[in-house]
Design a protein around this motif. Structure first.
Motif, PDB file in Angstrom:
ATOM      1  N   ALA A  88      77.812  16.179  32.616  1.00  0.00           N
ATOM      2  CA  ALA A  88      76.970  15.770  33.737  1.00  0.00           C
ATOM      3  C   ALA A  88      77.812  15.409  34.961  1.00  0.00           C
ATOM      4  CB  ALA A  88      76.101  14.584  33.333  1.00  0.00           C
ATOM      5  N   THR A  89      78.938  14.749  34.744  1.00  0.00           N
ATOM      6  CA  THR A  89      79.794  14.334  35.863  1.00  0.00           C
ATOM      7  C   THR A  89      80.390  15.543  36.578  1.00  0.00           C
ATOM      8  OG1 THR A  89      80.364  12.268  34.726  1.00  0.00           O
ATOM      9  CG2 THR A  89      81.814  12.976  36.515  1.00  0.00           C
ATOM     10  N   PHE A  90      80.931  16.485  35.808  1.00  0.00           N
ATOM     11  CA  PHE A  90      81.525  17.687  36.386  1.00  0.00           C
ATOM     12  C   PHE A  90      80.469  18.503  37.125  1.00  0.00           C
ATOM     13  CE2 PHE A  90      83.933  21.870  35.574  1.00  0.00           C
ATOM     14  CZ  PHE A  90      84.664  21.699  36.741  1.00  0.00           C
ATOM     15  N   TYR A  91      79.295  18.629  36.504  1.00  0.00           N
ATOM     16  CA  TYR A  91      78.191  19.365  37.130  1.00  0.00           C
ATOM     17  C   TYR A  91      77.761  18.692  38.434  1.00  0.00           C
ATOM     18  CZ  TYR A  91      73.340  20.639  38.061  1.00  0.00           C
ATOM     19  OH  TYR A  91      72.167  21.019  38.668  1.00  0.00           O
ATOM     20  N   THR A  92      77.638  17.366  38.423  1.00  0.00           N
ATOM     21  CA  THR A  92      77.177  16.629  39.594  1.00  0.00           C
ATOM     22  C   THR A  92      78.125  16.800  40.769  1.00  0.00           C
ATOM     23  OG1 THR A  92      76.081  14.978  38.188  1.00  0.00           O
ATOM     24  CG2 THR A  92      76.528  14.356  40.470  1.00  0.00           C
TER      25      THR A  92
ATOM     26  N   ILE B 117      73.510   9.787  37.622  1.00  0.00           N
ATOM     27  CA  ILE B 117      74.766   9.948  38.365  1.00  0.00           C
ATOM     28  C   ILE B 117      74.505  10.449  39.782  1.00  0.00           C
ATOM     29  CG2 ILE B 117      76.971  11.166  38.460  1.00  0.00           C
ATOM     30  CD1 ILE B 117      76.982  11.234  35.424  1.00  0.00           C
ATOM     31  N   SER B 118      73.642  11.450  39.922  1.00  0.00           N
ATOM     32  CA  SER B 118      73.362  12.004  41.247  1.00  0.00           C
ATOM     33  C   SER B 118      72.633  10.989  42.126  1.00  0.00           C
ATOM     34  CB  SER B 118      72.541  13.297  41.137  1.00  0.00           C
ATOM     35  OG  SER B 118      71.283  13.077  40.524  1.00  0.00           O
ATOM     36  N   SER B 119      71.799  10.134  41.507  1.00  0.00           N
ATOM     37  CA  SER B 119      71.082   9.113  42.274  1.00  0.00           C
ATOM     38  C   SER B 119      72.033   8.047  42.813  1.00  0.00           C
ATOM     39  CB  SER B 119      70.006   8.452  41.401  1.00  0.00           C
ATOM     40  OG  SER B 119      68.995   9.375  41.050  1.00  0.00           O
ATOM     41  N   PHE B 120      73.016   7.663  42.004  1.00  0.00           N
ATOM     42  CA  PHE B 120      73.984   6.678  42.478  1.00  0.00           C
ATOM     43  C   PHE B 120      74.997   7.302  43.438  1.00  0.00           C
ATOM     44  CE2 PHE B 120      72.498   4.149  38.848  1.00  0.00           C
ATOM     45  CZ  PHE B 120      72.348   2.926  39.476  1.00  0.00           C
ATOM     46  N   LEU B 121      75.299   8.571  43.237  1.00  0.00           N
ATOM     47  CA  LEU B 121      76.239   9.251  44.123  1.00  0.00           C
ATOM     48  C   LEU B 121      75.725   9.292  45.556  1.00  0.00           C
ATOM     49  CD1 LEU B 121      78.837  10.979  44.464  1.00  0.00           C
ATOM     50  CD2 LEU B 121      77.424  12.983  43.927  1.00  0.00           C
ATOM     51  N   ILE B 122      74.416   9.454  45.693  1.00  0.00           N
ATOM     52  CA  ILE B 122      73.841   9.601  47.031  1.00  0.00           C
ATOM     53  C   ILE B 122      73.966   8.322  47.852  1.00  0.00           C
ATOM     54  CG2 ILE B 122      71.459   8.886  46.568  1.00  0.00           C
ATOM     55  CD1 ILE B 122      70.545  11.273  48.191  1.00  0.00           C
ATOM     56  N   ILE B 123      74.149   7.188  47.174  1.00  0.00           N
ATOM     57  CA  ILE B 123      74.362   5.931  47.895  1.00  0.00           C
ATOM     58  C   ILE B 123      75.627   6.023  48.749  1.00  0.00           C
ATOM     59  CG2 ILE B 123      74.895   3.470  47.599  1.00  0.00           C
ATOM     60  CD1 ILE B 123      73.120   3.460  45.155  1.00  0.00           C
TER      61      ILE B 123
END
Length: 264
Positions: free
Chosen positions: A64-68, A126-132
């Protein structure tokens, strides 16, 4: 039965809510608050789907991390620099939309297709927190600071709609009754809240939409092509993985959080 109808006619009802937004009066100064409130509710309820079992989380977290990183950081830049020579409007718009995290309903659809729901949930988190981090700090730069956009306001909005719901849902997870109710009724809650978000947002921007009717055909074609390319990109990012994982990547890529985009 209501959940089944919500899942089956999800897109149709959302499309109908868009047209309804053109007919109803706007909510005025309360529009921003109402949109953020319903977005908060959707994201809060979606966190109850998360499986925090150690084995499942570790197994899928690396993928998931690599994909994100590829999907939500690299690919947005590809769209930006691909369209920048032709249109600054489309370059930024597609860049902004591509940054949006996976939709809160994506795990439900992943599950419907018999794919890897746990992987989808981890991508969602992960993608939701990344957008912060990505939206507040990348958006002003790629707008060349001409919009007067406030980094702090963006950061505050994303914290209130992503981080705060995540923290608040933990105490309620301990109640099996609440946890089960949230999991069962998420499709209905998501559909109602997103429909209201679309209605309020479109009602608020009705004049701008109706004033650009000649360009709607162009916007539609670009949008369809854009989202089709996101689904395809998600499928081919890790082509050698299992079919279930590829479906998960495709859904998480093309089905992003348009509700958050509208709110921002």
């Amino acid at each position: 039965m209501i959940n089944r109808i919500s899942s089956r006619y999800f897109s149709v009802i959302l499309l109908a809510s868009c047209f309804l937004g053109l007919l109803v009066p706007e909510a005025g100064k309360q529009t921003a608050f109402l949109i953020l409130f319903f977005l908060f509710v959707v994201i809060f309820c979606s966190f109850f789907q998360l499986d925090f079992q150690r084995e499942a989380f570790i197994h899928n977290s690396r993928k998931a991390t690599f994909y994100t990183v590829l999907r939500f950081i690299v690919i947005p830049f590809v769209y930006y620099y691909l369209f920048a020579p032709f249109s600054s409007f489309y370059a930024f718009t597609l860049f902004f939309l591509a940054l949006m995290p996976a939709a809160v309903s994506s795990p439900a659809f992943t599950n419907m297709f018999g794919a890897n729901m746990n992987l989808s949930l981890i991508i969602l988190v992960i993608s939701s927190f990344l957008i912060i981090l990505t939206i507040p700090f990348l958006t002003p730069h790629y707008l060349h600071m001409k919009s007067g956009i406030c980094v702090f306001d963006l950061f505050k909005t994303l914290m209130l709609t992503v981080f705060v719901p995540f923290i608040l849902h933990f105490p309620l997870r301990k109640s099996q009754k609440i946890d089960r109710w949230m999991r069962i009724n998420l499709p209905v809650i998501t559909l109602i809240c997103l429909s209201l978000i679309f209605i309020f947002a479109i009602a608020r921007n009705k004049a701008a939409i109706l004033g650009n009717l000649p360009q709607l055909e162009e916007f539609l074609l670009v949008s369809v092509g854009f989202y089709a390319s996101l689904y395809i990109a998600g499928w081919f990012l890790f082509f050698r993985q299992s079919r279930g994982n590829k479906i998960t990547y495709s859904v998480s890529s093309g089905m992003n959080n348009i509700g958050l985009a509208v709110s921002l």
